[in-house]
Design a protein around this motif. Structure first.
Motif, PDB file in Angstrom:
ATOM      1  N   ALA A  39     -18.758  53.210  75.960  1.00 32.58           N
ATOM      2  CA  ALA A  39     -17.818  52.557  76.882  1.00 32.58           C
ATOM      3  C   ALA A  39     -17.840  51.041  76.760  1.00 32.58           C
ATOM      4  N   GLY A  40     -19.291  50.596  76.610  1.00 33.28           N
ATOM      5  CA  GLY A  40     -19.752  49.222  76.971  1.00 33.28           C
ATOM      6  C   GLY A  40     -19.952  48.594  75.376  1.00 33.28           C
ATOM      7  N   LEU A  41     -19.215  47.636  75.201  1.00 35.69           N
ATOM      8  CA  LEU A  41     -19.276  46.938  73.781  1.00 35.69           C
ATOM      9  C   LEU A  41     -20.908  46.444  73.558  1.00 35.69           C
ATOM     10  N   ASP A  42     -21.406  46.138  74.469  1.00 32.09           N
ATOM     11  CA  ASP A  42     -22.878  45.716  74.099  1.00 32.09           C
ATOM     12  C   ASP A  42     -23.753  46.814  73.494  1.00 32.09           C
ATOM     13  N   HIS A  43     -23.698  48.218  74.353  1.00 33.96           N
ATOM     14  CA  HIS A  43     -24.228  49.158  74.099  1.00 33.96           C
ATOM     15  C   HIS A  43     -23.774  49.859  72.451  1.00 33.96           C
ATOM     16  N   LEU A  44     -22.547  49.835  72.422  1.00 31.94           N
ATOM     17  CA  LEU A  44     -21.960  50.506  71.321  1.00 31.94           C
ATOM     18  C   LEU A  44     -22.429  49.705  70.080  1.00 31.94           C
TER      19      LEU A  44
END
Length: 190
Positions: A39-44
């Motif tokens: 769900a989080g662009l940073d984590h993805l």
């Protein structure tokens, strides 16, 4: 033709996030843990970049970098569950997206000890964020199992994508790294 199957698998893996886009599904912890890295662009981007970067390595580093990330992520998650924080955590996570993107874009192959240390530090930051965001009423064990499984799947997707592409597509992988680095820079500026 052989590239279609991994892309279909990645699409199917990401599809549950769309189904759980509204509240009320994450009470067990497992679903919330599975969704969190997606769900989080940073984590993805960071987790896909680890898989991309691992595929650019040789020998032991190919499996050691993703394994190091997953284990350090879990350690960070456990610290986060305990309430341990880190100053500038979101900055560190955005910085990891920038750095991992650059490592992919430049196809850097540092010594394994250095690569593993960098990977572990980035993973610790991501794990802390996951642990600190444990949903109320969620099982920490289920939540941790979910974010570990999703992370490993994202690493595998990045790795498989590179390994299945023809060698002539290597510039596309580097371009993906550059785009991730640009996104990381944007996240740092925001």
């Amino acid at each position: 033709m052989t590239l279609r199957k991994p892309l279909y698998a990645l699409a199917l893996f990401c599809a549950p996030a769309l189904a759980f886009a509204h509240p009320g599904h994450a009470d067990s912890g497992l679903a919330a843990g599975l969704i969190h890295p997606l769900a989080g662009l940073d984590h993805l981007l960071a987790m896909l970049a680890v898989g991309l970067w691992a595929s650019q390595q040789q020998g032991t580093a190919r499996w050691a970098l993703p394994a190091t990330f997953v284990l350090s992520l879990l350690a960070g998650g456990l610290l986060g569950f305990s309430g341990v924080g880190m100053p500038l955590l979101e900055t560190g996570i955005a910085g990891s997206v920038l750095a991992l993107g650059l490592l992919v874009a430049l196809a850097v192959r540092p010594p394994l000890l250095l690569a593993g240390t960098v990977t572990a530090l980035f993973a610790l930051a991501h794990g802390l964020a996951h642990g600190l965001e444990l949903p109320a009423q969620a099982s920490p064990v289920g939540y941790a199992a979910g974010f570990v499984a999703a992370t490993a799947a994202l690493h595998a997707a990045g790795y498989a994508l590179v390994r299945l592409l023809p060698q002539v597509a290597a510039p596309l992988v580097r371009l993906a790294g550059a785009l991730a680095a640009g996104t990381g820079a944007w996240l740092l500026a925001a």
